[in-house]
Structures are given as C-alpha cells and as structure tokens.
Design a protein around this motif. Structure first.
Motif, PDB file in Angstrom:
ATOM      1  N   LYS A  31       0.819  -1.216   0.000  1.00  0.00           N
ATOM      2  CA  LYS A  31       0.000   0.000   0.000  1.00  0.00           C
ATOM      3  C   LYS A  31       0.849   1.262   0.000  1.00  0.00           C
ATOM      4  N   THR A  32       2.145   1.077  -0.178  1.00  0.00           N
ATOM      5  CA  THR A  32       3.015   2.249  -0.073  1.00  0.00           C
ATOM      6  C   THR A  32       2.799   3.235  -1.212  1.00  0.00           C
ATOM      7  N   SER A  38      -4.520   7.596   7.113  1.00  0.00           N
ATOM      8  CA  SER A  38      -5.345   7.225   8.264  1.00  0.00           C
ATOM      9  C   SER A  38      -6.435   8.247   8.550  1.00  0.00           C
ATOM     10  N   GLN A 102      -5.095  -6.346   4.151  1.00  0.00           N
ATOM     11  CA  GLN A 102      -4.665  -7.744   4.113  1.00  0.00           C
ATOM     12  C   GLN A 102      -5.571  -8.468   3.121  1.00  0.00           C
ATOM     13  N   PHE A 331       0.983  15.167  14.856  1.00  0.00           N
ATOM     14  CA  PHE A 331       2.038  14.201  14.521  1.00  0.00           C
ATOM     15  C   PHE A 331       2.116  14.212  13.001  1.00  0.00           C
ATOM     16  N   ASP A 333       2.896  13.492   9.307  1.00  0.00           N
ATOM     17  CA  ASP A 333       3.249  12.390   8.408  1.00  0.00           C
ATOM     18  C   ASP A 333       2.302  12.478   7.211  1.00  0.00           C
ATOM     19  N   ARG A 335       0.715  10.287   5.809  1.00  0.00           N
ATOM     20  CA  ARG A 335      -0.478   9.442   6.019  1.00  0.00           C
ATOM     21  C   ARG A 335      -1.442  10.053   7.023  1.00  0.00           C
ATOM     22  N   LEU A 336      -0.998  11.093   7.696  1.00  0.00           N
ATOM     23  CA  LEU A 336      -1.844  11.726   8.712  1.00  0.00           C
ATOM     24  C   LEU A 336      -2.228  13.125   8.223  1.00  0.00           C
TER      25      LEU A 336
ATOM     26  N   PRO B 112       6.105   4.682  10.265  1.00  0.00           N
ATOM     27  CA  PRO B 112       5.596   5.980   9.799  1.00  0.00           C
ATOM     28  C   PRO B 112       4.078   5.941   9.612  1.00  0.00           C
ATOM     29  N   GLY B 113       3.443   7.025   9.987  1.00  0.00           N
ATOM     30  CA  GLY B 113       1.999   7.126   9.786  1.00  0.00           C
ATOM     31  C   GLY B 113       1.167   6.473  10.852  1.00  0.00           C
ATOM     32  N   PHE B 190       0.617   1.177   6.856  1.00  0.00           N
ATOM     33  CA  PHE B 190       0.749   1.018   5.403  1.00  0.00           C
ATOM     34  C   PHE B 190       1.991   0.211   5.017  1.00  0.00           C
ATOM     35  N   GLY B 191       2.654  -0.353   5.996  1.00  0.00           N
ATOM     36  CA  GLY B 191       3.820  -1.190   5.704  1.00  0.00           C
ATOM     37  C   GLY B 191       5.049  -0.394   5.346  1.00  0.00           C
ATOM     38  N   GLU B 192       5.105   0.835   5.823  1.00  0.00           N
ATOM     39  CA  GLU B 192       6.247   1.694   5.488  1.00  0.00           C
ATOM     40  C   GLU B 192       7.290   1.691   6.610  1.00  0.00           C
ATOM     41  N   TYR B 194      10.697   4.109   8.217  1.00  0.00           N
ATOM     42  CA  TYR B 194      11.308   5.436   8.208  1.00  0.00           C
ATOM     43  C   TYR B 194      12.542   5.482   7.305  1.00  0.00           C
ATOM     44  N   ALA B 225       1.467  -4.868   9.601  1.00  0.00           N
ATOM     45  CA  ALA B 225       1.337  -4.071   8.370  1.00  0.00           C
ATOM     46  C   ALA B 225       0.006  -4.428   7.706  1.00  0.00           C
TER      47      ALA B 225
END
Lengths: 389, 293
Positions: A31-32, A38, A102, A331, A333, A335-336, B112-113, B190-192, B194, B225
């Motif tokens: 998913k990167t 989130s 998943q 925080f 990021d 994703r945030l 991360p995240g 998300f499986g990331e 740093y 993840a």
C-alpha cells in the motif's frame, strides 16, 4: 461484431494493460504507493466501489421491470441489464478487495462474519446477488421465464437491501456528521436506480443490434420518462438534504460543503456532479431531442459519469474535517493528512478495473449467443428441440 | 472540551506537591520505576493475569508513579473482569513535550503514519492574550466503542477489563473502524519504514514489538502491516505489572493510570473530581480516558 465494440475493445484493452501496471505496483509494493492515509482512510477505490455496485443494482432494476413487472418494452434492454449488472458488481468488488490492507484474508469475511457489522452482512448480500445474476444468465440461456421471474423478485429484494445498505454503511457512522443521516440509505438507493438505469440506456443506444422498430421506440419512450422521473426524484432528495443540512449550520458539515463547492476540487461538484450528472441530462431529456435514441443514450452516459463524481464527492470528503481541528499537525506524516488526491497507482488500477468490467460486458454481449442473437435465440432453440425430438 | 470554569481552585488544591517534591519525584521516579519493573520482571512471567509478587509496603514519600505502579500490581491480583483500567490526563500539567508520544512510538515500534498518542497543540486567544493548550489523545478505550460493532470480521473487541484490542491476525484492513472512531484514535499501518529510500533499512525498524503479549516483527507485508492499529494502554506492560509507557515517561506527571474499580486507587480519586471532562461525551461512547481541566 458491432462497430462500437470494434472501436471500444482496443481502448478497453489499453485500460486493462494500464491496470496491470497498477496491479503490479499494488502487489509488489503493497500500500506504499497509495495516496490515502489514516485520516482519509477511504479514497478513489472505495468511491468507485460504491458507485459500481450501485449502478449494478440500478441496471438490475431494468431486468426487474421486464421479468417481474411485465413491462414489455424493457424486453431488449433487460438482456443487456443482467451482464452489465454482473460486470459492474465484479468491478466494484474487485476494487474494494484491492483496497484491503490484508487482501489474502478476504475469505474470512465469510468464515468469521460479525453479525453486528453492516459490512459483514453486505458481503453475504453481494454474494447472493452475484449468484442471482449468474442464475439469471443461465435462465436467460434456457429461456426459463418462470425462474427468471422469481430470480428477478429475489434480486430486487437484494438490490434494495444492498442499495440502501451501502448508504447505511456510511450513515451509521455517528463520528462523521457529513454522513450521519437517516436519509443516506434512501439517497444511495435512488441514486443507484438512476445511474444504473442511465448506464443501461447508454448501453442500449451504443450497442444496439436490433432495428429502430416500434418496440425500440417504446423502450426509448419508457427509458426517457423513467430517467426523467428518477432524475427529478434525485434532485429533490439531494436538494432537501443539502438545504436542510446547510440551514442547520452544523460547522463540520457546512465546512465540508463549502470545501466541495469552493475548495480545490470545486469542479467535481459544479462540473461533474451538477452540470454533467444533472443539469445537461435534464435539459437533454426534457427537450424534444431527448426522444432521439442517440441523445437519450448521451443523457444516460452523462448521468452515469456524473454519478461517479457524486459518489466520489460523498466518500473522501466525509473525512475532510478532522475529529479534532489540530489533530493533523499533532504528529506530522503524509499518512496523517486531511488532503487527498489519488496516486497514479490508484488511477491505473481504477482504469484497469473499469476497463475490465466494460470488456467483460462487451465480450458477453458479443460472444454469448443468447445475448448476441436473442431475437432469434428462442425460435432457434425451439427448432433444435423439435429436430431432436 | 467541557467548560473550564472553576478550574483554578480545584487545581490548586490538587497540587499537593511542592516544586521541590515534584523535582525529587521526577528525578527519582524513573529509577524507582525501573527498580520496581526489575522486581516485577524477576517475580512474574509476562503472561496475562500474571501473579505479581508482593511489593514493599507503601511509604509516605511515595510519588504518584510509585503509587500507581503498586495499584496496577494490586489490580492484577483481581480477576480480569473485575479490573477497569482508566487513564486521567491533567491538562494543566501537560507541557506539550510529546515525550509520551515518543515513548509510545519506541515502546510499540510504530512505523511511519502510525501514532497512538499524539499531543494536540491548540493556540487559544489573540495577541497579546494568547495561551496554548496541549491535549494528549490516546485511544479512549470507550465503554461503548463505535469501532467494535462495525468490524466485519470481529477483529476488534473489548476485553473484560475494558481495553479495546485489535486481533492483528484477523484484521483484514478495511479501515471501517478508523472511519467509525470519533477520536481519530486508530491509524492504518501502510507497511512503510522510516529508512525506506535510504541505502539500508535500519535494524531498529524491524525490532519486534510486543503488543498484545506477542512478538510482532514487521516486514512491511505481514501483520501488523496492513492492519488498523491503536493504543492499548500498553497491555503487554500492564500484564507484566508495569504502567503504560506514556505514564512513566510523562515529565510533568500529567498522566495517571489505574484500576478505577478500586476505590483506594489514585485514578478512582481523580475520577471523582469536579473538573473531570470526557471528550465528545454526547456521542455516548463513555470514554475510559478523562481529562482534568
């Protein structure tokens, strides 16, 4: 092969190839490469999932009209409605499957379903609906009219269940004031009826194999009025929802509407949702031009495309206002964040899945004899039976 | 947040420690906690409902941290369904240092995240009358958690002691629970890493975390993840008789923790203060985290 099919199939194959690139990225990099996070956990794919499943239900309504309610003019469109419904359902479910964190555990949706979860129930309803669609294809091939009638009734119950249920998936989330409303299931249901019927109208106009005879005229007459009626109903429902909500003045909801209308994606609201999805089709259908099959088909296409935008405007924007105003800065990021624009991978996969669903529909109407030659299918079959006897 | 009226007098009364006591306690606490932790580790296996060895009797000069540590161990002697873990955060004591956030990231090896306890920094007023308020936001461990019923595969549940947990091996990563949480307390993994995009992924990123009493080594694909993740009051530490990481690292003694069903406990005492507020109470979630304003 139809001329429209000949034109479209290379394009759809190209879309599928692009989707292949996206799929490769999804499977190799997980998913990167996806842009949501989130604080906006659902993006393009979830929006398209609710859209595609919705138009599947709306397309099925055309089949219900003919097989269950004996609306004779829907005989030909109903032949296209079933493969269309199956293809779009498959596309929607494929997208939501790819959205899972998943993916390999999707089967646990069946083995450990939570009775308390709407989503858990929906999985079973989708499955039953897919089985009904598959059974209807078989019954169409066998020309088992009685089975088709019962399957149409059963399918309609399922369509209403998941059509409203999809809205309920969002409506029950008290944490999200933009969605939390008892009217959302109704909005979803009627928007799916409209967009699904519009898509079938376009399919009939673009991939018609039959002459423009009296039956075709009757079908066009019916579809035009049905679309006009559903369009008016949807405008009414949406207008009531938006005006009452805005008048209430609940800050997070007002802020989201403000962002929709005047934010960076204003064109999604004004151009795609209102102009393409509502105003232009309304003008086309209401004017005398709407009686012409080509214009009717165009109106159907515009509604179907516009409602894709409507569903996108409904999903991700629900997260635009964070639970706490300063939470995204607490925080830092990517994703945030409460900003979102789909990544290339998301677009590729979306194009590929939609292309694959459209291709499946085209292949079905080009290759399955009871869909391709359905005018002769019954008489041919009766003849074969007579010879065999 | 609720009204902050009448907050000054109770706050003054609550501040029982002098500055010197606070300084002594701050300096002594990590060492004392470490000693206690060592003692507990030696005496108890890190298993659910571990039998905790008796501690030395409480002393007059025990600070809040030592007292809470004892109370956690007392609570562990009770059956799980008789414990009711709760957390209190004193907003007047929080200085916004984010030590709790970092401690949580380190304790749970968060990628991360993923964040369990961000500290929201709010600026109030206009120049020249400006102040800042810090709001640490862990999972509220709601008594009526909206995230639990929505999960389609029963991967998230509320334990008898009130902690809302995630079964990483069952979670399919649909993120419906994230959408359902009114506190934004769940984040998706998300499986990331740093150090992705650098010459080498660093070893500290693949060190196992011990959430839920198991060893989770991230490889970017296997759970956790792809899962939804959240604060669990450091359940793995609790079950070894230790306070959550955010509590022990709070330099301002702003975070309190304990078994609110124990009327002798500090958390029970704090829960009865009139300056207690809970976030978004109107949603009926009944949070187990409350704030002293």
């Amino acid at each position: 092969m139809l001329r429209a099919s000949k034109l479209l199939i290379p394009l759809l194959l190209a879309a599928v190839a692009v989707g292949g690139v996206g799929l490769w990225q999804r499977f190799v990099f997980g998913k990167t490469y996806l842009a949501f996070g989130s604080y906006i956990p659902w993006g393009l794919w979830v929006g398209l999932y609710v859209y595609l499943v919705g138009i599947s239900g709306g397309a099925f309504l055309v089949a219900v009209l003919y097989y269950a309610l004996d609306v004779g003019s829907m005989r030909r469109p109903s032949r296209y409605a079933i493969p269309f419904a199956l293809a779009s359902l498959g596309g929607g479910l494929a997208l939501v499957q790819l959205d899972l964190g998943q993916m390999g555990r999707f089967w646990t949706l069946f083995t450990r379903t939570s009775a308390a979860s709407l989503l858990g129930w929906m999985v079973w309803v989708y499955t039953l609906y897919a089985l009904v669609l598959a059974a209807m294809l078989v019954a169409m091939a066998l020309e088992h009219r009685r089975a088709l009638r019962w399957l149409a009734f059963t399918g309609f119950v399922l369509v209403v269940t998941f059509g409203g249920g999809e809205g309920a998936l969002f409506g029950v989330l008290g944490a999200r004031p933009y969605w939390s409303s008892g009217s959302l299931p109704i909005r979803f249901l009627f928007s799916s009826f409209l967009s699904g019927m519009a898509a079938v109208t376009f399919a009939v106009a673009a991939f018609r194999r039959w002459p423009a005879d009296a039956e075709h005229e009757a079908a066009s007459w019916f579809l035009r009025r049905a679309l006009l009626g559903l369009l008016a109903l949807n405008i009414l429902i949406e207008a009531v929802e938006v005006s009452v909500t805005l008048y209430t003045g609940l800050p997070p909801v007002v802020e989201i509407y403000h962002l929709l209308m005047f934010g960076p994606y204003w064109w999604m609201f004004w151009v795609l949702q209102l102009a393409v999805g509502l105003a232009i089709p309304l003008a086309l259908l209401a004017s005398p031009a709407g009686a012409r099959p080509a214009w009717l088909g165009l109106a159907g296409l515009l509604i179907a495309v516009g409602y894709a935008g409507t569903k996108q405007n409904l999903v991700a924007p629900g997260f635009l206002v964070p639970e706490f105003r300063r939470l995204p800065e607490a925080f830092v990021d990517p994703r945030l964040s409460v900003t979102y624009f789909p990544s290339a991978t998301e677009w590729y996969v979306a194009a590929g899945v939609i292309g694959a669903a459209a291709l499946a529909f085209l292949v079905a109407i080009e290759a399955l004899p009871f869909l391709k030659n359905h005018e002769e299918w019954g008489s041919e079959r009766r003849e074969r039976r007579r010879v065999a006897a | 947040m609720g009204s902050t009226a009448e907050t000054v007098p109770p706050r003054r009364r609550d501040r029982r420690w002098s500055r010197r006591q606070l300084l002594n306690a701050t300096l002594a606490a990590p060492g004392a906690a470490a000693l206690l932790a060592q003692e507990v580790r030696a005496a108890t296996p890190p298993a659910p409902s571990a039998e905790v060895a008796p501690l030395p009797p409480p002393r007059e000069d025990d600070n809040a941290l030592l007292r809470m540590q004892r109370e956690v161990q007392t609570a562990l002697r009770k059956p799980i369904h008789e414990r009711r873990w709760a957390m209190a955060i004193d907003l007047h004591r929080c200085i916004g240092c984010s030590a709790c956030t970092i401690a949580c990231v380190v304790e749970n090896k968060l990628p991360p995240g993923v964040v369990y306890r961000p500290v929201i920094d709010e600026e109030i007023g206009e120049y020249p009358h400006v102040s800042r308020r810090f709001l640490p936001r862990p999972c509220m461990q709601c008594e009526n958690p909206p995230c639990v019923p929505v999960c389609p595969v029963k991967a998230t549940s509320r334990r008898p002691d009130g902690i809302v947990e995630v079964d990483y091996e069952a979670c399919i990563g649909c993120r419906y629970c994230i959408a359902a949480c009114p506190y934004g307390a769940r984040t998706a993994d998300f499986g990331e890493f740093y150090t992705d995009g650098t010459p080498a992924r660093q070893a500290y990123e693949t060190e196992p975390s011990h959430e839920y009493g198991r060893s989770w080594r991230r490889d970017g694909k296997r759970s956790p993840a792809g899962n939804a993740r959240k604060c669990h009051f450091c359940l793995h530490r609790l079950e070894a008789g230790l306070l959550p990481a955010c509590v022990t690292t709070c330099v301002g003694y702003a975070t309190f923790f304990g078994d609110v069903s124990d009327p002798e406990s500090l958390i029970h005492e704090l829960a009865g203060k009139r300056n207690v507020v809970r976030l978004k109470e109107e949603l009926g979630t009944r949070p187990r985290v409350f704030y002293l304003t």
